[in-house]
Write an enzyme that holds these catalytic residues in place. Structure first.
Site, PDB file in Angstrom:
ATOM      1  N   SER A 215       0.841  -1.198   0.000  1.00 45.82           N
ATOM      2  CA  SER A 215       0.000   0.000   0.000  1.00 45.82           C
ATOM      3  C   SER A 215       0.873   1.244   0.000  1.00 45.82           C
ATOM      4  O   SER A 215       1.719   1.415   0.887  1.00 45.82           O
ATOM      5  CB  SER A 215      -0.903   0.008   1.230  1.00 45.82           C
ATOM      6  OG  SER A 215      -1.426   1.308   1.417  1.00 45.82           O
TER       7      SER A 215
ATOM      8  N   HIS B   3      -1.255  -1.270  -4.154  1.00 43.73           N
ATOM      9  CA  HIS B   3      -2.554  -0.997  -3.535  1.00 43.73           C
ATOM     10  C   HIS B   3      -2.659   0.514  -3.301  1.00 43.73           C
ATOM     11  O   HIS B   3      -1.841   1.107  -2.604  1.00 43.73           O
ATOM     12  CB  HIS B   3      -2.625  -1.767  -2.214  1.00 43.73           C
ATOM     13  CG  HIS B   3      -3.914  -1.656  -1.478  1.00 43.73           C
ATOM     14  ND1 HIS B   3      -5.009  -2.447  -1.752  1.00 43.73           N
ATOM     15  CD2 HIS B   3      -4.280  -0.870  -0.433  1.00 43.73           C
ATOM     16  CE1 HIS B   3      -6.003  -2.148  -0.913  1.00 43.73           C
ATOM     17  NE2 HIS B   3      -5.577  -1.186  -0.101  1.00 43.73           N
TER      18      HIS B   3
ATOM     19  N   ASP C 219      -4.894   3.504  -1.863  1.00 43.83           N
ATOM     20  CA  ASP C 219      -5.982   3.818  -0.936  1.00 43.83           C
ATOM     21  C   ASP C 219      -6.548   5.204  -1.218  1.00 43.83           C
ATOM     22  O   ASP C 219      -5.892   6.216  -0.999  1.00 43.83           O
ATOM     23  CB  ASP C 219      -5.461   3.760   0.507  1.00 43.83           C
ATOM     24  CG  ASP C 219      -5.170   2.340   0.950  1.00 43.83           C
ATOM     25  OD1 ASP C 219      -6.102   1.515   0.926  1.00 43.83           O
ATOM     26  OD2 ASP C 219      -4.011   2.051   1.312  1.00 43.83           O
TER      27      ASP C 219
ATOM     28  N   MET D 255      -9.242   7.860  -0.139  1.00 46.26           N
ATOM     29  CA  MET D 255     -10.091   8.187   1.021  1.00 46.26           C
ATOM     30  C   MET D 255     -10.652   9.597   0.859  1.00 46.26           C
ATOM     31  O   MET D 255      -9.947  10.494   0.402  1.00 46.26           O
ATOM     32  CB  MET D 255      -9.272   8.129   2.307  1.00 46.26           C
ATOM     33  CG  MET D 255      -8.525   6.833   2.512  1.00 46.26           C
ATOM     34  SD  MET D 255      -7.739   6.807   4.130  1.00 46.26           S
ATOM     35  CE  MET D 255      -6.761   5.310   4.003  1.00 46.26           C
TER      36      MET D 255
ATOM     37  N   HIS E 290      -8.344   0.746  -3.850  1.00 48.72           N
ATOM     38  CA  HIS E 290      -9.226   0.525  -2.693  1.00 48.72           C
ATOM     39  C   HIS E 290      -9.946   1.841  -2.402  1.00 48.72           C
ATOM     40  O   HIS E 290      -9.351   2.787  -1.886  1.00 48.72           O
ATOM     41  CB  HIS E 290      -8.377   0.079  -1.484  1.00 48.72           C
ATOM     42  CG  HIS E 290      -9.179  -0.153  -0.236  1.00 48.72           C
ATOM     43  ND1 HIS E 290      -8.585  -0.343   0.999  1.00 48.72           N
ATOM     44  CD2 HIS E 290     -10.512  -0.243  -0.029  1.00 48.72           C
ATOM     45  CE1 HIS E 290      -9.527  -0.526   1.911  1.00 48.72           C
ATOM     46  NE2 HIS E 290     -10.708  -0.466   1.318  1.00 48.72           N
TER      47      HIS E 290
ATOM     48  N   MET F 260     -12.231   4.078  -0.397  1.00 42.48           N
ATOM     49  CA  MET F 260     -12.876   4.310   0.901  1.00 42.48           C
ATOM     50  C   MET F 260     -13.583   5.661   0.814  1.00 42.48           C
ATOM     51  O   MET F 260     -13.192   6.642   1.454  1.00 42.48           O
ATOM     52  CB  MET F 260     -11.835   4.273   2.020  1.00 42.48           C
ATOM     53  CG  MET F 260     -11.378   2.853   2.337  1.00 42.48           C
ATOM     54  SD  MET F 260      -9.806   2.828   3.198  1.00 42.48           S
ATOM     55  CE  MET F 260      -8.710   2.962   1.790  1.00 42.48           C
TER      56      MET F 260
ATOM     57  N   MET G 201     -11.446  -6.439   5.625  1.00 46.52           N
ATOM     58  CA  MET G 201     -10.595  -5.482   6.355  1.00 46.52           C
ATOM     59  C   MET G 201     -10.178  -6.093   7.693  1.00 46.52           C
ATOM     60  O   MET G 201     -11.019  -6.582   8.446  1.00 46.52           O
ATOM     61  CB  MET G 201     -11.344  -4.173   6.605  1.00 46.52           C
ATOM     62  CG  MET G 201     -11.589  -3.309   5.369  1.00 46.52           C
ATOM     63  SD  MET G 201     -10.092  -2.830   4.471  1.00 46.52           S
ATOM     64  CE  MET G 201      -9.169  -1.911   5.711  1.00 46.52           C
TER      65      MET G 201
ATOM     66  N   PHE H  46      -6.481   4.359   8.241  1.00 43.85           N
ATOM     67  CA  PHE H  46      -5.085   4.674   8.551  1.00 43.85           C
ATOM     68  C   PHE H  46      -4.195   3.437   8.436  1.00 43.85           C
ATOM     69  O   PHE H  46      -4.657   2.319   8.682  1.00 43.85           O
ATOM     70  CB  PHE H  46      -4.962   5.241   9.973  1.00 43.85           C
ATOM     71  CG  PHE H  46      -5.752   6.502  10.156  1.00 43.85           C
ATOM     72  CD1 PHE H  46      -5.215   7.736   9.797  1.00 43.85           C
ATOM     73  CD2 PHE H  46      -7.058   6.454  10.631  1.00 43.85           C
ATOM     74  CE1 PHE H  46      -5.974   8.905   9.932  1.00 43.85           C
ATOM     75  CE2 PHE H  46      -7.815   7.613  10.771  1.00 43.85           C
ATOM     76  CZ  PHE H  46      -7.266   8.848  10.418  1.00 43.85           C
ATOM     77  N   GLY H  47      -2.928   3.688   8.111  1.00 41.06           N
ATOM     78  CA  GLY H  47      -1.939   2.615   8.131  1.00 41.06           C
ATOM     79  C   GLY H  47      -1.406   2.428   9.544  1.00 41.06           C
ATOM     80  O   GLY H  47      -1.686   3.229  10.437  1.00 41.06           O
ATOM     81  N   GLY H  48      -0.665   1.361   9.737  1.00 41.07           N
ATOM     82  CA  GLY H  48       0.054   1.157  10.990  1.00 41.07           C
ATOM     83  C   GLY H  48      -0.781   0.726  12.180  1.00 41.07           C
ATOM     84  O   GLY H  48      -0.327   0.809  13.317  1.00 41.07           O
TER      85      GLY H  48
ATOM     86  N   ASP I 230      -6.406  -6.687   4.417  1.00 38.14           N
ATOM     87  CA  ASP I 230      -5.780  -5.356   4.406  1.00 38.14           C
ATOM     88  C   ASP I 230      -5.821  -4.804   5.828  1.00 38.14           C
ATOM     89  O   ASP I 230      -6.910  -4.627   6.387  1.00 38.14           O
ATOM     90  CB  ASP I 230      -6.554  -4.459   3.431  1.00 38.14           C
ATOM     91  CG  ASP I 230      -6.017  -3.038   3.340  1.00 38.14           C
ATOM     92  OD1 ASP I 230      -4.927  -2.767   3.887  1.00 38.14           O
ATOM     93  OD2 ASP I 230      -6.696  -2.203   2.706  1.00 38.14           O
ATOM     94  N   GLY I 231      -4.636  -4.525   6.366  1.00 39.46           N
ATOM     95  CA  GLY I 231      -4.535  -3.924   7.693  1.00 39.46           C
ATOM     96  C   GLY I 231      -3.745  -4.804   8.651  1.00 39.46           C
ATOM     97  O   GLY I 231      -4.157  -5.925   8.945  1.00 39.46           O
ATOM     98  N   GLY I 232      -2.594  -4.296   9.067  1.00 49.39           N
ATOM     99  CA  GLY I 232      -1.798  -5.015  10.060  1.00 49.39           C
ATOM    100  C   GLY I 232      -1.108  -6.264   9.537  1.00 49.39           C
ATOM    101  O   GLY I 232      -0.695  -7.123  10.316  1.00 49.39           O
TER     102      GLY I 232
ATOM    103  N   GLY J  83       1.203  -2.138   4.082  1.00 51.04           N
ATOM    104  CA  GLY J  83       1.674  -0.766   3.936  1.00 51.04           C
ATOM    105  C   GLY J  83       2.911  -0.516   4.772  1.00 51.04           C
ATOM    106  O   GLY J  83       4.036  -0.492   4.264  1.00 51.04           O
ATOM    107  N   SER J  84       2.706  -0.371   6.082  1.00 50.28           N
ATOM    108  CA  SER J  84       3.834  -0.023   6.949  1.00 50.28           C
ATOM    109  C   SER J  84       4.895  -1.124   6.981  1.00 50.28           C
ATOM    110  O   SER J  84       6.085  -0.835   7.089  1.00 50.28           O
ATOM    111  CB  SER J  84       3.340   0.307   8.361  1.00 50.28           C
ATOM    112  OG  SER J  84       2.467  -0.697   8.839  1.00 50.28           O
TER     113      SER J  84
HETATM  114  C1  DX5 Z   1      -6.239   1.304   5.752  1.00 50.52           C
HETATM  115  C2  DX5 Z   1      -5.811   1.021   4.351  1.00 50.52           C
HETATM  116  C3  DX5 Z   1      -4.631   0.120   4.225  1.00 50.52           C
HETATM  117  C4  DX5 Z   1      -3.376   0.601   4.893  1.00 50.52           C
HETATM  118  C5  DX5 Z   1      -2.776  -0.616   5.527  1.00 50.52           C
HETATM  119  O1  DX5 Z   1      -7.502   1.857   5.735  1.00 50.52           O
HETATM  120  O2  DX5 Z   1      -6.879   0.421   3.633  1.00 50.52           O
HETATM  121  O3  DX5 Z   1      -4.405  -0.250   2.884  1.00 50.52           O
HETATM  122  O4  DX5 Z   1      -2.442   1.172   4.030  1.00 50.52           O
HETATM  123  O5  DX5 Z   1      -1.672  -0.228   6.266  1.00 50.52           O
HETATM  124  P1  DX5 Z   1      -0.865  -1.243   7.190  1.00 50.52           P
HETATM  125  O6  DX5 Z   1      -0.375  -2.353   6.317  1.00 50.52           O
HETATM  126  O7  DX5 Z   1       0.211  -0.405   7.750  1.00 50.52           O
HETATM  127  O8  DX5 Z   1      -1.825  -1.743   8.233  1.00 50.52           O
HETATM  128 ZN    ZN Z   2      -6.428  -0.400   1.678  1.00 47.44          ZN
END
Ligand code: DX5
Ligand code: ZN
Length: 215
Positions: free
Chosen positions: A8, A31, A33, A35, A64, A66, A135, A141-143, A169-171, A191-192
């Site tokens: 991401s 990916h 995002d 938003m 993606h 949002m 999800m 948010f990332g991280g 997606d996420g964590g 992402g992170s």
């Molecule tokens: C969050 C996004 C993710 C985000 C994931 O709403 O949809 O794509 O970048 O970030 P990590 O991998 O850091 O959880």
């Molecule tokens: Zn995403």
């Protein structure tokens, strides 16, 4: 099934997107995002920037969305020639029609569900989709920390739809990816974990290996 790793760019340097894309050119897709500050409490990029990303990216785009009003916007992203467009079930008025409209441009239609949305309620829509995104954090948010209990939804989908692409997606990280793959996910957004590492391309390889073993 093959494990696909889609980093991401939410965790990339937004001022240097072209070089950030080059750092993950071994990934399966990037990916992106999108938003809107309404559907989620964060604001990123929209059509003009995604258009340029599609022009310069060495790998396909996995969008993606949002955003509110998926019915109106999802087809416009599909027209950019991207690999897939994912809209949220919670914001679509007519999900099956949105999926059809995405498919018209040759993009794969995909739909995401937030942590509070049950998977049973989307069962009738899944056959109109190429991919479902479960999800594993609250979108925005990332991280954030991985919500392991969401994997029950992944197992449910895998049981009833053996051929479906299931994205998480996420964590997602070296610590969590094997659990998600064992539950039945085959497309992994990170992402992170990827952009936070010193060598993003190497991190992509490591994640792919861990997921493949678990799959
Ligand atoms: C969050 C996004 C993710 C985000 C994931 O709403 O949809 O794509 O970048 O970030 P990590 O991998 O850091 O959880
Ligand atoms: Zn995403």
């Amino acid at each position: 099934m093959q494990a696909k790793i889609n980093p991401s760019i939410l965790s990339a340097d937004f001022v240097n997107l072209e070089s950030e894309l080059e750092r993950i050119s071994n990934a399966d897709a990037v990916h992106v995002d999108v938003m809107d500050g309404h559907f989620v409490p964060n604001l990123t990029i929209g059509l003009p920037v995604v258009t340029r990303i599609a022009e310069v990216s060495p790998i396909p785009l996995d969008i993606h969305l949002m955003i509110e009003d998926a019915d109106r916007w999802a087809p416009k992203y599909a027209e950019l020639g991207v690999a897939s467009v994912t809209f949220h079930y919670e914001t679509a008025l007519n999900p099956i029609q949105v999926a059809k409209n995405i498919g018209v441009s040759g993009a794969k239609p995909a739909m995401a569900i937030k942590p509070a949305t049950s998977v049973q309620q989307i069962a009738d829509i899944v056959e109109s989709l190429d991919m479902v995104l479960v999800m594993t954090v609250e979108p925005g948010f990332g991280g954030q920390s991985f919500m392991e209990e969401q994997l029950e939804k992944v197992s449910y989908l895998r049981r009833y739809f053996p051929e479906l692409d299931i994205q998480v997606d996420g964590g997602i990280s070296k610590e969590t990816i094997a659990k998600a793959a064992s539950a039945g996910a085959n497309v992994f957004v990170a992402g992170s974990a990827v952009y936070g590492s010193e060598n993003p391309a190497l991190e992509v390889e490591l994640l792919r290996k861990l997921a493949s073993v678990a799959l």
